[in-house]
Design a protein around this motif. Structure first.
Motif, PDB file in Angstrom:
ATOM      1  N   LEU A 118      93.195 -60.014  -3.860  1.00  0.00           N
ATOM      2  CA  LEU A 118      94.185 -59.011  -4.272  1.00  0.00           C
ATOM      3  C   LEU A 118      93.726 -58.287  -5.542  1.00  0.00           C
ATOM      4  N   LEU A 119      93.242 -59.045  -6.495  1.00  0.00           N
ATOM      5  CA  LEU A 119      92.804 -58.453  -7.758  1.00  0.00           C
ATOM      6  C   LEU A 119      91.587 -57.555  -7.597  1.00  0.00           C
ATOM      7  N   SER A 120      90.682 -57.938  -6.711  1.00  0.00           N
ATOM      8  CA  SER A 120      89.463 -57.151  -6.510  1.00  0.00           C
ATOM      9  C   SER A 120      89.688 -55.946  -5.610  1.00  0.00           C
ATOM     10  N   GLY A 121      90.815 -55.928  -4.899  1.00  0.00           N
ATOM     11  CA  GLY A 121      91.075 -54.842  -3.957  1.00  0.00           C
ATOM     12  C   GLY A 121      90.525 -55.110  -2.570  1.00  0.00           C
ATOM     13  N   ALA A 122      89.989 -56.305  -2.340  1.00  0.00           N
ATOM     14  CA  ALA A 122      89.454 -56.657  -1.026  1.00  0.00           C
ATOM     15  C   ALA A 122      90.563 -56.747   0.025  1.00  0.00           C
ATOM     16  N   THR A 123      91.805 -56.980  -0.425  1.00  0.00           N
ATOM     17  CA  THR A 123      92.953 -56.998   0.483  1.00  0.00           C
ATOM     18  C   THR A 123      94.172 -56.427  -0.235  1.00  0.00           C
ATOM     19  N   THR A 124      95.076 -55.910   0.572  1.00  0.00           N
ATOM     20  CA  THR A 124      96.370 -55.470   0.046  1.00  0.00           C
ATOM     21  C   THR A 124      97.496 -56.200   0.760  1.00  0.00           C
ATOM     22  N   ALA A 125      97.138 -57.102   1.666  1.00  0.00           N
ATOM     23  CA  ALA A 125      98.131 -57.868   2.426  1.00  0.00           C
ATOM     24  C   ALA A 125      98.788 -58.916   1.542  1.00  0.00           C
ATOM     25  N   GLU A 126     100.055 -59.116   1.761  1.00  0.00           N
ATOM     26  CA  GLU A 126     100.834 -60.142   1.062  1.00  0.00           C
ATOM     27  C   GLU A 126     100.583 -60.119  -0.446  1.00  0.00           C
ATOM     28  N   PRO A 127     100.980 -59.032  -1.112  1.00  0.00           N
ATOM     29  CA  PRO A 127     100.699 -58.889  -2.542  1.00  0.00           C
ATOM     30  C   PRO A 127     101.718 -59.545  -3.476  1.00  0.00           C
ATOM     31  N   HIS A 128     102.860 -59.978  -2.943  1.00  0.00           N
ATOM     32  CA  HIS A 128     103.937 -60.496  -3.783  1.00  0.00           C
ATOM     33  C   HIS A 128     103.941 -62.027  -3.797  1.00  0.00           C
ATOM     34  N   VAL A 129     104.479 -62.592  -4.868  1.00  0.00           N
ATOM     35  CA  VAL A 129     104.464 -64.043  -5.088  1.00  0.00           C
ATOM     36  C   VAL A 129     105.828 -64.648  -4.761  1.00  0.00           C
ATOM     37  N   ILE A 130     105.804 -65.800  -4.087  1.00  0.00           N
ATOM     38  CA  ILE A 130     107.012 -66.565  -3.794  1.00  0.00           C
ATOM     39  C   ILE A 130     106.731 -68.024  -4.128  1.00  0.00           C
ATOM     40  N   GLY A 131     107.756 -68.717  -4.587  1.00  0.00           N
ATOM     41  CA  GLY A 131     107.595 -70.134  -4.881  1.00  0.00           C
ATOM     42  C   GLY A 131     108.913 -70.755  -5.301  1.00  0.00           C
ATOM     43  N   ARG A 132     108.868 -72.051  -5.538  1.00  0.00           N
ATOM     44  CA  ARG A 132     110.056 -72.808  -5.941  1.00  0.00           C
ATOM     45  C   ARG A 132     110.018 -73.016  -7.455  1.00  0.00           C
ATOM     46  N   ILE A 133     111.110 -72.668  -8.102  1.00  0.00           N
ATOM     47  CA  ILE A 133     111.231 -72.773  -9.553  1.00  0.00           C
ATOM     48  C   ILE A 133     111.365 -74.225  -9.998  1.00  0.00           C
ATOM     49  N   ASP A 134     110.685 -74.549 -11.075  1.00  0.00           N
ATOM     50  CA  ASP A 134     110.882 -75.803 -11.790  1.00  0.00           C
ATOM     51  C   ASP A 134     111.508 -75.393 -13.120  1.00  0.00           C
ATOM     52  N   LYS A 135     112.687 -75.913 -13.411  1.00  0.00           N
ATOM     53  CA  LYS A 135     113.437 -75.499 -14.603  1.00  0.00           C
ATOM     54  C   LYS A 135     112.933 -76.187 -15.868  1.00  0.00           C
ATOM     55  N   ARG A 136     111.649 -76.240 -16.014  1.00  0.00           N
ATOM     56  CA  ARG A 136     111.023 -76.780 -17.222  1.00  0.00           C
ATOM     57  C   ARG A 136     109.869 -75.862 -17.591  1.00  0.00           C
ATOM     58  N   PRO A 137     109.582 -75.745 -18.875  1.00  0.00           N
ATOM     59  CA  PRO A 137     108.432 -74.923 -19.264  1.00  0.00           C
ATOM     60  C   PRO A 137     107.120 -75.595 -18.864  1.00  0.00           C
ATOM     61  N   ALA A 138     106.087 -74.791 -18.701  1.00  0.00           N
ATOM     62  CA  ALA A 138     104.741 -75.302 -18.432  1.00  0.00           C
ATOM     63  C   ALA A 138     103.839 -74.829 -19.568  1.00  0.00           C
ATOM     64  N   PRO A 139     102.888 -75.648 -19.983  1.00  0.00           N
ATOM     65  CA  PRO A 139     102.031 -75.266 -21.112  1.00  0.00           C
ATOM     66  C   PRO A 139     101.298 -73.941 -20.902  1.00  0.00           C
ATOM     67  N   TYR A 140     100.954 -73.628 -19.664  1.00  0.00           N
ATOM     68  CA  TYR A 140     100.228 -72.393 -19.376  1.00  0.00           C
ATOM     69  C   TYR A 140     101.149 -71.175 -19.264  1.00  0.00           C
ATOM     70  N   ASN A 141     102.440 -71.396 -19.252  1.00  0.00           N
ATOM     71  CA  ASN A 141     103.416 -70.313 -19.105  1.00  0.00           C
ATOM     72  C   ASN A 141     104.422 -70.415 -20.250  1.00  0.00           C
ATOM     73  N   TRP A 142     103.921 -70.449 -21.454  1.00  0.00           N
ATOM     74  CA  TRP A 142     104.683 -70.771 -22.655  1.00  0.00           C
ATOM     75  C   TRP A 142     105.849 -69.846 -22.949  1.00  0.00           C
ATOM     76  N   ARG A 143     105.789 -68.622 -22.509  1.00  0.00           N
ATOM     77  CA  ARG A 143     106.835 -67.653 -22.858  1.00  0.00           C
ATOM     78  C   ARG A 143     108.174 -67.952 -22.174  1.00  0.00           C
ATOM     79  N   TRP A 144     108.137 -68.604 -21.046  1.00  0.00           N
ATOM     80  CA  TRP A 144     109.329 -68.797 -20.230  1.00  0.00           C
ATOM     81  C   TRP A 144     109.733 -70.268 -20.196  1.00  0.00           C
ATOM     82  N   SER A 145     111.022 -70.529 -19.988  1.00  0.00           N
ATOM     83  CA  SER A 145     111.500 -71.908 -19.930  1.00  0.00           C
ATOM     84  C   SER A 145     111.512 -72.457 -18.499  1.00  0.00           C
ATOM     85  N   PHE A 146     110.789 -71.801 -17.611  1.00  0.00           N
ATOM     86  CA  PHE A 146     110.640 -72.250 -16.226  1.00  0.00           C
ATOM     87  C   PHE A 146     109.251 -71.852 -15.750  1.00  0.00           C
TER      88      PHE A 146
END
Length: 154
Positions: free
Chosen positions: A71-99
């Motif tokens: 997606l980032l390289s432009g090799a595909t444009t299929a399925e560009p959006h992200v879906i997932g299950r929220i964990d209501k805890r912060p992650a060290p790599y995603n410090w700005r958000w509390s989930f």
């Protein structure tokens, strides 16, 4: 009658989302070597939405990592959006958000139902409501999400 039909429709939608995102069950026991391999093969990507707020996701599935890179390289444009299950805890790599999104539940999509759509700041502001009528099953699929870059190991 209309209210009952609406409630049944919402329950069916939540169940379908849960089945789609959950995927096959995985065993809880893993050897140390296997855990280390998974940690070493993780990739981190920044996604944004219509608000331009940056949100970091962690991918561990090699197929999904490759899709994100395509997606980032432009090799595909299929399925560009992200879906997932929220964990209501912060992650060290995603410090700005509390989930964060649980890595094993993250996938990509073209189209999704409205009940899982919300912007990142809106989810943050209403996180205590997530999992009920707002984002049933903690499934989050921001329709305007898109990957903007890959991060080196944070």
């Amino acid at each position: 009658m209309r209210r009952i039909t609406t409630k049944i429709g919402m329950l069916a939608t939540a169940a379908l989302l849960a089945i789609t995102v959950a995927g096959p069950a995985q065993g809880q026991q893993a050897s140390t070597a296997r855990q280390r391999t998974k940690a070493d093969s993780a990739a981190y990507f920044v996604m944004t939405d219509v608000t331009r707020a940056e949100f970091v996701i962690k991918l561990t599935d090699p197929r999904k990592i490759q899709h994100a890179r395509d997606l980032l390289s432009g090799a595909t444009t299929a399925e560009p959006h992200v879906i997932g299950r929220i964990d209501k805890r912060p992650a060290p790599y995603n410090w700005r958000w509390s989930f964060h999104l649980r890595p094993e539940t993250i996938d990509f999509f073209d189209f999704a139902i409205e009940v899982c759509d919300a912007t990142t700041p809106y989810v943050e502001e209403h996180l205590d409501e997530a999992g009920g009528p707002f984002l049933p099953g903690l499934i989050w699929c921001p329709w305007s999400s898109r990957l903007v870059k890959e991060l080196h190991q944070p």
